[in-house]
Design an enzyme around this catalytic site. Structure first.
Site, mmCIF file in Angstrom:
data_model
loop_
_atom_site.group_PDB
_atom_site.id
_atom_site.type_symbol
_atom_site.label_atom_id
_atom_site.label_comp_id
_atom_site.label_asym_id
_atom_site.label_seq_id
_atom_site.Cartn_x
_atom_site.Cartn_y
_atom_site.Cartn_z
ATOM 1 N N HIS A 1 0.814 -1.218 0.000
ATOM 2 C CA HIS A 1 0.000 0.000 0.000
ATOM 3 C C HIS A 1 0.851 1.273 0.000
ATOM 4 O O HIS A 1 0.318 2.370 -0.163
ATOM 5 C CB HIS A 1 -0.949 -0.001 1.193
ATOM 6 C CG HIS A 1 -1.957 -1.110 1.119
ATOM 7 N ND1 HIS A 1 -2.815 -1.268 0.052
ATOM 8 C CD2 HIS A 1 -2.222 -2.154 1.961
ATOM 9 C CE1 HIS A 1 -3.568 -2.347 0.243
ATOM 10 N NE2 HIS A 1 -3.224 -2.897 1.398
ATOM 11 N N GLU B 1 -4.464 -11.204 8.874
ATOM 12 C CA GLU B 1 -5.361 -10.050 8.744
ATOM 13 C C GLU B 1 -6.725 -10.412 8.179
ATOM 14 O O GLU B 1 -7.407 -9.548 7.628
ATOM 15 C CB GLU B 1 -4.679 -8.909 7.970
ATOM 16 C CG GLU B 1 -3.938 -9.288 6.718
ATOM 17 C CD GLU B 1 -3.228 -8.099 6.065
ATOM 18 O OE1 GLU B 1 -3.341 -6.955 6.522
ATOM 19 O OE2 GLU B 1 -2.566 -8.336 5.041
ATOM 20 N N ASP C 1 -7.202 -4.487 7.997
ATOM 21 C CA ASP C 1 -7.830 -5.575 7.240
ATOM 22 C C ASP C 1 -8.547 -6.544 8.170
ATOM 23 O O ASP C 1 -9.640 -7.031 7.839
ATOM 24 C CB ASP C 1 -6.776 -6.318 6.398
ATOM 25 C CG ASP C 1 -6.587 -5.651 5.049
ATOM 26 O OD1 ASP C 1 -7.592 -5.381 4.371
ATOM 27 O OD2 ASP C 1 -5.431 -5.367 4.681
HETATM 28 C C1 3PY Z 1 -3.546 -3.558 8.016
HETATM 29 O O1 3PY Z 1 -3.785 -3.004 9.100
HETATM 30 O O2 3PY Z 1 -4.395 -4.181 7.367
HETATM 31 C C2 3PY Z 1 -2.219 -3.476 7.452
HETATM 32 O O3 3PY Z 1 -1.957 -4.085 6.461
HETATM 33 C C3 3PY Z 1 -1.211 -2.616 8.143
HETATM 34 O O4 3PY Z 1 -0.389 -2.024 7.206
HETATM 35 MG MG MG Z 2 -3.545 -5.015 5.503
#
Ligand code: 3PY
Ligand code: MG
Length: 265
Positions: free
Chosen positions: A46, A147, A173
């Protein structure tokens, strides 16, 4: 091979204090590297960073003792191997959801017989040393991001993959996957339960627990909980936060002006 001091810090039982780079600039990478972080992650998922800029940022970090790491854009071997060849001493890989994906990720970070990484450490051997090909397997850090709810349900099988050094919670996420409001505090009940589940599993499997935070208070709280790899905000958030504070403080002279907003990530 150059010592990967992340491992040394972990051997002492201490937390690694990590910074996060999203801005595509060798200058901001160099500037951040001089601030005393243990490690810095060049984020090619990102972060707004392409391969040549990531290379220049890794070179800029190498003007210091800070350990250069990178987040791969995805769990995809060619991208992972290219970041390692450019001199990242570890990879953090997004969205690792099950054992098969964890094996594919770890294998991409390791030369045979432990994995299937192809040999060609073009800059890595210059930066890390002539014995890179012999020592890389024991030095390079493989960190899988947890995540999603799927990953949460599979934490034991993910963490039992040989050669996986650490897991890293992506709270944004994970919040979305749990049906929570993204970008909120870490201290929401469902998210807190998930964070505790991952940390407990990490302790059970002798894998390092890592987590992303967006404030120094959250970073300290997570270290207190037992996380041993903690990111304290991104460069974007630090820049926007500090700029916003400065503008707001000085614009007090103009009572009619509304306050602007800083970037959440
Ligand atoms: C998230 O919080 O999803 C991340 O990927 C942190 O960069
Ligand atoms: Mg993430």
């Amino acid at each position: 091979m150059r010592e990967n001091t992340i491992r040394t810090i972990w051997q002492r039982g201490e937390p690694v204090i990590n910074g996060w780079l999203t801005i595509p600039s060798a200058w901001t990478a160099e500037l951040m590297a001089h601030q005393g972080w243990d490690s810095l992650i060049v984020d090619t998922q990102h972060g707004l960073i392409g391969y040549e800029t990531a290379l220049a940022m890794l070179q800029a970090i190498s003007t210091t003792q800070v350990i250069p790491l990178a987040r791969s854009a995805w769990n995809e071997p060619s991208g992972i191997m290219k970041l390692l060849d450019a001199g990242a001493l570890g990879i953090i890989c997004p969205m690792v959801n099950n054992r098969k994906e964890a094996e594919a990720f770890v294998g991409a970070c390791r030369y045979a017989p432990l994995g299937y990484r192809s040999a060609g450490p073009t800059r890595a051997a210059l930066y890390a040393g002539d014995d890179y090909l012999l020592k890389a397997n024991e030095s390079i850090i493989a960190m899988a991001m947890i995540e999603t709810v799927e990953a949460l349900n599979n934490v034991d099988e993910i963490m039992s993959v040989p050669g996986l050094d650490a897991v890293y919670i992506g709270p944004t996420d994970l919040s979305i996957s749990l049906g929570l409001k993204p970008g909120g505090a870490l201290a929401q009940p469902l998210l807190t339960d998930a964070i505790d589940t991952v940390l407990k599993a990490a302790l059970r499997h002798h894998v390092i627990g890592g987590i992303h935070t967006s404030s120094t208070a959250d970073a300290l709280a997570m270290i207190d909980k037992g996380f041993r790899f903690v990111t304290v905000m991104t460069d974007t958030r630090m820049l926007s936060g500090a700029a916003n504070q400065a503008v707001t403080a000085v614009k007090k002279i103009r009572p009619s002006s509304g306050s602007s907003s800083s970037v959440p990530y």
